[in-house]
Design a protein around this motif. Structure first.
Motif, PDB file in Angstrom:
ATOM      1  N   ALA A 270     -62.024  45.464 -67.704  1.00 20.53           N
ATOM      2  CA  ALA A 270     -63.048  46.301 -68.325  1.00 20.53           C
ATOM      3  C   ALA A 270     -64.442  45.776 -68.009  1.00 20.53           C
ATOM      4  O   ALA A 270     -65.398  46.546 -67.900  1.00 20.53           O
ATOM      5  CB  ALA A 270     -62.836  46.338 -69.837  1.00 20.53           C
ATOM      6  N   VAL A 271     -64.571  44.463 -67.854  1.00 22.71           N
ATOM      7  CA  VAL A 271     -65.863  43.883 -67.488  1.00 22.71           C
ATOM      8  C   VAL A 271     -66.126  44.056 -65.997  1.00 22.71           C
ATOM      9  O   VAL A 271     -67.200  44.507 -65.586  1.00 22.71           O
ATOM     10  CB  VAL A 271     -65.904  42.388 -67.880  1.00 22.71           C
ATOM     11  N   ILE A 272     -65.120  43.719 -65.164  1.00 20.95           N
ATOM     12  CA  ILE A 272     -65.322  43.730 -63.713  1.00 20.95           C
ATOM     13  C   ILE A 272     -65.407  45.153 -63.179  1.00 20.95           C
ATOM     14  O   ILE A 272     -66.304  45.488 -62.396  1.00 20.95           O
ATOM     15  CB  ILE A 272     -64.184  42.948 -63.025  1.00 20.95           C
ATOM     16  N   PHE A 273     -64.469  45.997 -63.581  1.00 19.35           N
ATOM     17  CA  PHE A 273     -64.456  47.376 -63.086  1.00 19.35           C
ATOM     18  C   PHE A 273     -65.333  48.281 -63.945  1.00 19.35           C
ATOM     19  O   PHE A 273     -66.101  49.101 -63.435  1.00 19.35           O
ATOM     20  CB  PHE A 273     -63.015  47.891 -63.066  1.00 19.35           C
ATOM     21  N   GLY A 274     -65.227  48.123 -65.273  1.00 21.59           N
ATOM     22  CA  GLY A 274     -65.962  49.022 -66.150  1.00 21.59           C
ATOM     23  C   GLY A 274     -67.457  48.821 -66.097  1.00 21.59           C
ATOM     24  O   GLY A 274     -68.211  49.793 -66.003  1.00 21.59           O
ATOM     25  N   LEU A 275     -67.910  47.567 -66.117  1.00 24.92           N
ATOM     26  CA  LEU A 275     -69.338  47.306 -66.138  1.00 24.92           C
ATOM     27  C   LEU A 275     -69.916  47.108 -64.742  1.00 24.92           C
ATOM     28  O   LEU A 275     -71.047  47.516 -64.472  1.00 24.92           O
ATOM     29  CB  LEU A 275     -69.620  46.071 -66.994  1.00 24.92           C
ATOM     30  N   MET A 276     -69.139  46.463 -63.844  1.00 29.79           N
ATOM     31  CA  MET A 276     -69.677  46.153 -62.517  1.00 29.79           C
ATOM     32  C   MET A 276     -69.289  47.184 -61.466  1.00 29.79           C
ATOM     33  O   MET A 276     -69.879  47.210 -60.388  1.00 29.79           O
ATOM     34  CB  MET A 276     -69.198  44.769 -62.075  1.00 29.79           C
ATOM     35  N   GLY A 277     -68.283  48.014 -61.761  1.00 29.30           N
ATOM     36  CA  GLY A 277     -67.869  49.030 -60.804  1.00 29.30           C
ATOM     37  C   GLY A 277     -67.084  48.498 -59.636  1.00 29.30           C
ATOM     38  O   GLY A 277     -66.951  49.180 -58.615  1.00 29.30           O
ATOM     39  N   VAL A 278     -66.503  47.286 -59.756  1.00 27.55           N
ATOM     40  CA  VAL A 278     -65.741  46.678 -58.675  1.00 27.55           C
ATOM     41  C   VAL A 278     -64.256  46.947 -58.900  1.00 27.55           C
ATOM     42  O   VAL A 278     -63.706  46.618 -59.958  1.00 27.55           O
ATOM     43  CB  VAL A 278     -65.989  45.155 -58.607  1.00 27.55           C
ATOM     44  N   ILE A 279     -63.596  47.552 -57.930  1.00 27.81           N
ATOM     45  CA  ILE A 279     -62.161  47.815 -58.017  1.00 27.81           C
ATOM     46  C   ILE A 279     -61.448  46.536 -57.576  1.00 27.81           C
ATOM     47  O   ILE A 279     -61.246  46.300 -56.382  1.00 27.81           O
ATOM     48  CB  ILE A 279     -61.759  49.011 -57.134  1.00 27.81           C
ATOM     49  N   ASN A 280     -61.067  45.722 -58.525  1.00 26.92           N
ATOM     50  CA  ASN A 280     -60.498  44.408 -58.244  1.00 26.92           C
ATOM     51  C   ASN A 280     -58.976  44.483 -58.345  1.00 26.92           C
ATOM     52  O   ASN A 280     -58.394  44.374 -59.441  1.00 26.92           O
ATOM     53  CB  ASN A 280     -61.047  43.367 -59.221  1.00 26.92           C
ATOM     54  N   LEU A 444     -71.798  35.438 -62.668  1.00 24.30           N
ATOM     55  CA  LEU A 444     -71.396  35.102 -64.028  1.00 24.30           C
ATOM     56  C   LEU A 444     -70.527  36.201 -64.643  1.00 24.30           C
ATOM     57  O   LEU A 444     -69.538  35.916 -65.335  1.00 24.30           O
ATOM     58  CB  LEU A 444     -72.631  34.850 -64.901  1.00 24.30           C
ATOM     59  N   ALA A 445     -70.897  37.456 -64.391  1.00 27.96           N
ATOM     60  CA  ALA A 445     -70.117  38.561 -64.949  1.00 27.96           C
ATOM     61  C   ALA A 445     -68.718  38.602 -64.338  1.00 27.96           C
ATOM     62  O   ALA A 445     -67.723  38.792 -65.051  1.00 27.96           O
ATOM     63  CB  ALA A 445     -70.840  39.886 -64.707  1.00 27.96           C
ATOM     64  N   PHE A 446     -68.637  38.426 -63.024  1.00 30.82           N
ATOM     65  CA  PHE A 446     -67.325  38.433 -62.369  1.00 30.82           C
ATOM     66  C   PHE A 446     -66.502  37.234 -62.839  1.00 30.82           C
ATOM     67  O   PHE A 446     -65.295  37.347 -63.093  1.00 30.82           O
ATOM     68  CB  PHE A 446     -67.492  38.397 -60.851  1.00 30.82           C
ATOM     69  N   GLY A 447     -67.156  36.078 -62.956  1.00 36.30           N
ATOM     70  CA  GLY A 447     -66.445  34.905 -63.447  1.00 36.30           C
ATOM     71  C   GLY A 447     -65.974  35.082 -64.883  1.00 36.30           C
ATOM     72  O   GLY A 447     -64.862  34.656 -65.242  1.00 36.30           O
ATOM     73  N   PHE A 448     -66.790  35.721 -65.714  1.00 36.96           N
ATOM     74  CA  PHE A 448     -66.394  35.954 -67.103  1.00 36.96           C
ATOM     75  C   PHE A 448     -65.190  36.891 -67.170  1.00 36.96           C
ATOM     76  O   PHE A 448     -64.235  36.645 -67.924  1.00 36.96           O
ATOM     77  CB  PHE A 448     -67.575  36.538 -67.876  1.00 36.96           C
ATOM     78  N   GLY A 449     -65.201  37.960 -66.382  1.00 37.84           N
ATOM     79  CA  GLY A 449     -64.055  38.867 -66.349  1.00 37.84           C
ATOM     80  C   GLY A 449     -62.798  38.180 -65.839  1.00 37.84           C
ATOM     81  O   GLY A 449     -61.696  38.411 -66.344  1.00 37.84           O
ATOM     82  N   ALA A 450     -62.961  37.304 -64.837  1.00 39.22           N
ATOM     83  CA  ALA A 450     -61.804  36.561 -64.333  1.00 39.22           C
ATOM     84  C   ALA A 450     -61.279  35.585 -65.384  1.00 39.22           C
ATOM     85  O   ALA A 450     -60.065  35.404 -65.545  1.00 39.22           O
ATOM     86  CB  ALA A 450     -62.190  35.815 -63.059  1.00 39.22           C
ATOM     87  N   GLY A 451     -62.192  34.935 -66.131  1.00 40.84           N
ATOM     88  CA  GLY A 451     -61.770  34.029 -67.194  1.00 40.84           C
ATOM     89  C   GLY A 451     -60.989  34.742 -68.280  1.00 40.84           C
ATOM     90  O   GLY A 451     -59.999  34.216 -68.806  1.00 40.84           O
TER      91      GLY A 451
END
Length: 542
Positions: A270-280, A444-451
């Protein structure tokens, strides 16, 4: 000399009288008379003596119970010897003991063990079980004794049950004794006792009790008595109501438990895709890495401080978050940063990263499932009402998901970092104009979503099979939850996760796990057709 079944039955009856007498202050039982009666030729008058003892003997003292156990054990092991003059002894090696006083005594040459037939063994087994209820033995032994008495359908006077309950210091034993007493009351000849037992039994509002009450209602010997039949009807209605309430609560609880796992697997996305728009597509593998990091912590604690092995899930929380967050930052800094404006290339790149991570873990740890130690505070549970049983591991998963949701929501809404993340995701150029470093915020946002994904792996490790391919089981469900809840909405993600969990749990018992997933997918498609932006749409400037 050898004696028949009557001697064995007489001994059991006499000892039963000893431990089951009325609860009142009386003189101690005459042990010599009891032993002599057992060893008398044939023991013909002992049953009558036992009935007399039942009405006149006081409750047994601990010393009396210890003596009775010693005599019963001696009889079972053929160590109780009777002389020609009817005196009893207990063999103790080359010497002997007087069976009545347990003081050393010389064994007569004509002393012999009474005949121990199969039926006599059964009588002694029941006697040992009755004595165990009022003896200082382990709770497991008392529970086994109750099972023995129930299997033989033995009628035990309530004086014994009352005595055992007063002596019990274990909740499970006390509960089993009370239920045993109730079952004894159901077969009592007195109508008032039956009605009272039915009312007491109705307090145990489980499906087993409901089935038992219904079987009694179908028994003509119970249905013929109007008072007993009325009590059974009232008990059935009462238990049936609370069983239904328990089933509803169990459905909600299991749905919350399943939804908490879905939410934990989707919150990072939800952080990585929802906020950053990255399809991970490597999000599932980040969950897998979190689980493997928790396993490494478990192994280190087991080797360094085995006494604290039960604390490894708590000790693993910060390390799991930091390890997966660091891996997420490395992925973002080396791959994702070049693909923010090319979403399809991001999809292919993260798919390749997922394959790389799977094979690295497979080479390092092997393809087999990992074995996790379940701490004692995560095993078992407590019965609430009806058949509703709260298990500690599922409750811990729910609490963990709630804390993760509140922590993430607080970070995004109440901190400057959260403000910068939202600002960069909404308008990178404008955020840069006011001095926000978009590159730093991206990492930081990507790292937080991964964490957060790593924490999901820690949460599911005690419940799911942990292997290198486990991430593929979560990625599709995670995307469905994020899209259904509304891209960029944590509240929507939580609602979608718990809603899908409830649907799966509610449908699976009737149509199976596969059909439940298909029906849930169809419902998701229907909702997206109705609300393409998801359940909760994020308001933004066009």
């Amino acid at each position: 000399m050898r004696f028949g079944l009557k001697a064995g039955a007489a001994l059991a009856a006499a000892l039963t009288c000893l431990v089951m007498g009325p609860v009142r202050a009386e003189a101690a039982p005459d042990r010599t008379a009891i032993v002599n009666e057992v060893c008398a030729q044939g023991g013909q008058g002992l049953p009558q003596a036992a009935d007399q003892l039942l009405t006149e003997l006081p409750s047994a003292t601990p010393d009396d119970v210890s003596w009775a156990n010693r005599v019963v054990g001696a009889f079972s092991h053929r160590q109780l010897l009777c002389s020609a003059d009817g005196h009893g002894y207990i063999a103790n090696g080359a010497a002997g003991l007087d069976a009545a006083t347990l003081v050393p005594a010389k064994l007569p040459d004509d002393a012999a063990a009474p005949f121990l037939s199969l039926r006599a063994r059964i009588v002694l087994e029941r006697m040992e079980a009755a004595l165990a209820l009022v003896s200082p033995v382990a709770p497991e032994r008392k529970l086994a004794a109750l099972d023995t008495l129930q299997q033989h359908n033995d009628s035990v006077p309530m004086a014994l049950v009352t005595m055992a309950i007063a002596q019990s210091h274990d909740a499970d034993v006390t509960r089993a004794l009370r239920r045993f007493g109730v079952l004894q009351g159901l077969h009592a000849p007195d109508t008032a006792q039956r009605v009272a037992a039915i009312r007491d039994l109705s307090q145990d509002t489980t499906s087993d009790t409901l089935g038992q009450l219904r079987s009694l209602r179908d028994d003509p010997s119970y249905a013929s008595d109007p008072s007993v039949a009325a009590a059974l009807d009232a008990g059935i209605a009462h238990v049936q109501l609370w069983v239904r309430v328990g089933n509803v609560l169990a459905l909600l609880y299991n749905g919350l438990s399943a939804g908490s796992i879905l939410f934990m697997s989707a919150i990072g996305l939800a952080v990585i895709f929802g906020l950053m728009g990255v399809i991970n597509l490597a999000q599932g593998e980040l969950i897998m890495i979190g689980a493997y990091t928790a396993y490494c912590v478990q192994q280190v604690v087991r080797a360094v401080a085995p006494a604290y092995i039960s604390l490894y899930p708590i000790l693993a929380i910060p390390l799991v978050f930091l390890v997966t967050a660091a891996i997420g930052i490395i992925i973002e800094a080396t791959v994702i940063r070049h693909l923010y404006r090319r979403p399809l290339m991001t999809l292919l790149a993260t798919w390749g990263i997922s394959l790389l991570l799977i094979n690295l873990v497979r080479v390092g740890f092997g393809p087999q499932n990992l074995k996790f130690i379940t701490p004692s505070y995560l095993t078992g549970g407590v019965s609430v009402v009806g058949d509703f049983f709260v298990t500690w591991n599922h409750l811990a998963a729910i609490i963990f998901a709630v804390l993760a949701f509140l922590g993430t929501l607080a970070l995004l809404r109440l901190t400057s970092l959260g403000l910068f993340i939202r600002g960069v995701t909404q308008n990178r150029d404008m955020a840069g104009c006011i001095g926000v470093s978009a590159r730093t915020i991206d990492m930081l946002a990507f790292g937080f979503g991964a964490g957060l994904a790593g924490l999901a792996g820690l949460a599911v490790a005690p419940i799911y099979n942990v292997n290198p391919s486990m991430g593929t089981d979560f990625i599709i469900d995670s995307f469905m939850v994020v899209v259904l809840g509304g891209v960029g909405s944590l509240v929507g993600t939580a609602i979608a996760a718990f809603g899908i969990g409830l649907v799966n749990v509610g449908i699976e018992p009737f149509y199976g796990a596969v059909a439940a997933k298909v029906i849930a997918l169809l419902l998701i498609i229907a909702i997206i057709q109705w609300r393409p932006e998801g359940l909760i749409a994020i308001k933004g400037r066009r």
